[in-house]
Motif scaffolding. Structure first.
Motif, PDB file in Angstrom:
ATOM      1  N   SER A  34      13.447  15.806  21.245  1.00  0.00           N
ATOM      2  CA  SER A  34      12.609  15.501  22.403  1.00  0.00           C
ATOM      3  C   SER A  34      11.944  16.764  22.931  1.00  0.00           C
ATOM      4  CB  SER A  34      13.453  14.843  23.507  1.00  0.00           C
ATOM      5  OG  SER A  34      12.675  14.620  24.666  1.00  0.00           O
ATOM      6  N   TRP A  35      12.670  17.869  22.938  1.00  0.00           N
ATOM      7  CA  TRP A  35      12.063  19.138  23.348  1.00  0.00           C
ATOM      8  C   TRP A  35      10.907  19.506  22.411  1.00  0.00           C
ATOM      9  CZ3 TRP A  35      16.711  22.922  24.666  1.00  0.00           C
ATOM     10  CH2 TRP A  35      17.315  22.488  25.854  1.00  0.00           C
ATOM     11  N   SER A  38       7.950  17.509  23.333  1.00  0.00           N
ATOM     12  CA  SER A  38       7.365  18.020  24.570  1.00  0.00           C
ATOM     13  C   SER A  38       6.468  19.222  24.298  1.00  0.00           C
ATOM     14  CB  SER A  38       8.474  18.403  25.554  1.00  0.00           C
ATOM     15  OG  SER A  38       9.325  17.295  25.828  1.00  0.00           O
ATOM     16  N   HIS A  42       2.995  17.168  23.117  1.00  0.00           N
ATOM     17  CA  HIS A  42       2.416  17.081  24.459  1.00  0.00           C
ATOM     18  C   HIS A  42       1.917  18.423  24.997  1.00  0.00           C
ATOM     19  CE1 HIS A  42       3.818  13.032  24.304  1.00  0.00           C
ATOM     20  NE2 HIS A  42       5.094  13.367  24.366  1.00  0.00           N
ATOM     21  N   GLU A 127       7.146  11.269  28.940  1.00  0.00           N
ATOM     22  CA  GLU A 127       7.378  12.560  28.278  1.00  0.00           C
ATOM     23  C   GLU A 127       6.097  13.376  28.231  1.00  0.00           C
ATOM     24  OE1 GLU A 127      11.105  12.649  25.141  1.00  0.00           O
ATOM     25  OE2 GLU A 127       9.077  12.426  24.358  1.00  0.00           O
ATOM     26  N   GLY A 131       7.682  16.091  30.002  1.00  0.00           N
ATOM     27  CA  GLY A 131       8.586  16.528  28.948  1.00  0.00           C
ATOM     28  C   GLY A 131       9.856  15.698  28.942  1.00  0.00           C
ATOM     29  N   THR A 132      10.883  16.230  28.326  1.00  0.00           N
ATOM     30  CA  THR A 132      12.153  15.512  28.238  1.00  0.00           C
ATOM     31  C   THR A 132      12.683  15.206  29.634  1.00  0.00           C
ATOM     32  OG1 THR A 132      12.658  16.692  26.194  1.00  0.00           O
ATOM     33  CG2 THR A 132      14.495  15.615  27.326  1.00  0.00           C
ATOM     34  N   THR A 137      12.003   9.898  28.109  1.00  0.00           N
ATOM     35  CA  THR A 137      12.689   9.953  26.829  1.00  0.00           C
ATOM     36  C   THR A 137      13.343   8.624  26.494  1.00  0.00           C
ATOM     37  OG1 THR A 137      13.032  12.317  27.172  1.00  0.00           O
ATOM     38  CG2 THR A 137      14.369  11.262  25.483  1.00  0.00           C
ATOM     39  N   TYR A 153      13.434  19.272  29.973  1.00  0.00           N
ATOM     40  CA  TYR A 153      12.583  20.254  29.284  1.00  0.00           C
ATOM     41  C   TYR A 153      11.978  21.250  30.259  1.00  0.00           C
ATOM     42  CZ  TYR A 153       8.675  22.055  26.474  1.00  0.00           C
ATOM     43  OH  TYR A 153       7.781  22.866  25.826  1.00  0.00           O
TER      44      TYR A 153
END
Length: 325
Positions: A34-35, A38, A42, A127, A131-132, A137, A153
């Motif tokens: 997920s990081w 991000s 993204h 996200e 971010g996370t 998420t 994140y």
């Protein structure tokens, strides 16, 4: 009110960057993956000192209109959940499938804090925006999860814990997320696990009520081997044919994951009869099952029943059945 992370933002950023630079971290950890999203997908800077998510009144209005039925079903459940855990400093949020907060519950003493953190209706917690985080998420991965403090994140969000579960509609598609958030410094991961179980159950209860509303004239039966609280339900019509299924029921029985399902006789899925009674009812059910299995092909259904095509047509006419079953 300014955010006050309990961990040093600089240390957090260094940890995130170190993980991003690791070639194998994303493969080993869902959090690291997920990081990576991000950062790479993204384009978010983990040290970005942005303000709290802004309220988008226009998106909020449209979102509430589109999810009016969901809000009506969810409201009493959100009230009950808040009555159980609101005194612990937790806020409850309901978002749409894109992470926009469309409803919220927070105690009077905590309302200003939650608004300062952007945990309020009209804020975007996808996200892509933050971010996370628990909401974004959970939606991205379509699963219940907890993002605890420095698992976030962005450094600006590491003072909060977010516990989330996705909500799926009657067609199996993702429609919302249920979130419980807290910025309490003494909130433990063990307490978060208890809340996650509660959040998951409430999300499933919302799914179950939405499914029943979508099939008001059908029998609602439990999927094979399912827990009654798991929202694993099938909608069965008067001819004992399954015409609808929740997300969990689709997964259990290998049905289409989203959208309309191909009708199946309930006996094919559950291995038991339970439809029309009496000779004519049994005959009708047998013909319906054969046509359903054959996808409406009368010749194939006739062969399965050991009948001639013309004979089956006559029986169908007598029983009031068309070629679609």
């Amino acid at each position: 009110m300014a955010k006050a992370p309990t961990a040093k933002a600089g240390d957090h950023v260094e940890r995130v960057i170190g993980t991003l630079n690791s070639g194998s971290a994303a493969a080993r950890s869902r959090l690291a993956a997920s990081w990576q999203r991000s950062w790479l997908k993204h384009g978010l800077d983990p040290g970005l000192g942005a303000a709290a998510p802004e309220v988008d009144g226009d998106r909020l209005r449209v979102g509430r209109e589109e999810l009016a039925e969901v809000l009506a079903v969810a409201a009493p459940k959100l009230d009950d959940l808040f009555a159980m855990i609101g005194h612990c400093g937790c806020g409850i949020l309901l978002t749409d499938a894109k992470g926009l907060v469309i409803d919220a519950r927070a105690g009077a003493a905590d309302a200003d804090v939650f608004r300062a953190w952007g945990l309020a209706p009209g804020a975007d917690w996808s996200e892509a925006a933050q971010g996370t985080n628990g909401i974004g998420t959970s939606l991205a991965e379509e699963r219940a999860l907890t993002i605890h403090r420095d698992q976030h994140y962005l450094a600006q969000n590491i003072g909060m814990s977010c516990i989330d579960a996705p909500v799926f509609g009657p067609d199996g598609g993702l429609i919302a997320a249920l979130d419980v958030s807290s910025a309490r410094a003494d909130q433990t991961e063990g307490f978060n696990r208890l809340i996650e179980a509660m959040v998951t159950r409430v999300a499933q209860a919302i799914e179950a009520d939405l499914f029943r509303n979508a099939f008001p004239k059908h029998r609602i039966v439990l999927a094979s081997g399912a827990d009654p609280a798991s929202a694993a339900f099938l909608a069965v019509d008067g001819d004992d044919v399954v015409v609808g299924a929740t997300r969990e029921a689709r997964r259990r029985h290998g049905l289409e994951p989203t959208g309309l399902i191909r009708p199946r006789p309930v006996v094919d899925l559950l291995g038991r009869e339970g439809g029309p009674t009496g000779l004519e009812g049994a005959e009708r059910a047998a013909v319906i099952r054969a046509l359903t299995r054959a996808g409406g092909n009368v010749s194939e259904a006739a062969r399965a029943l050991g009948l001639g095509r013309a004979t089956l047509y006559r029986r169908m006419k007598r029983l009031g059945i068309d070629e679609r079953g």
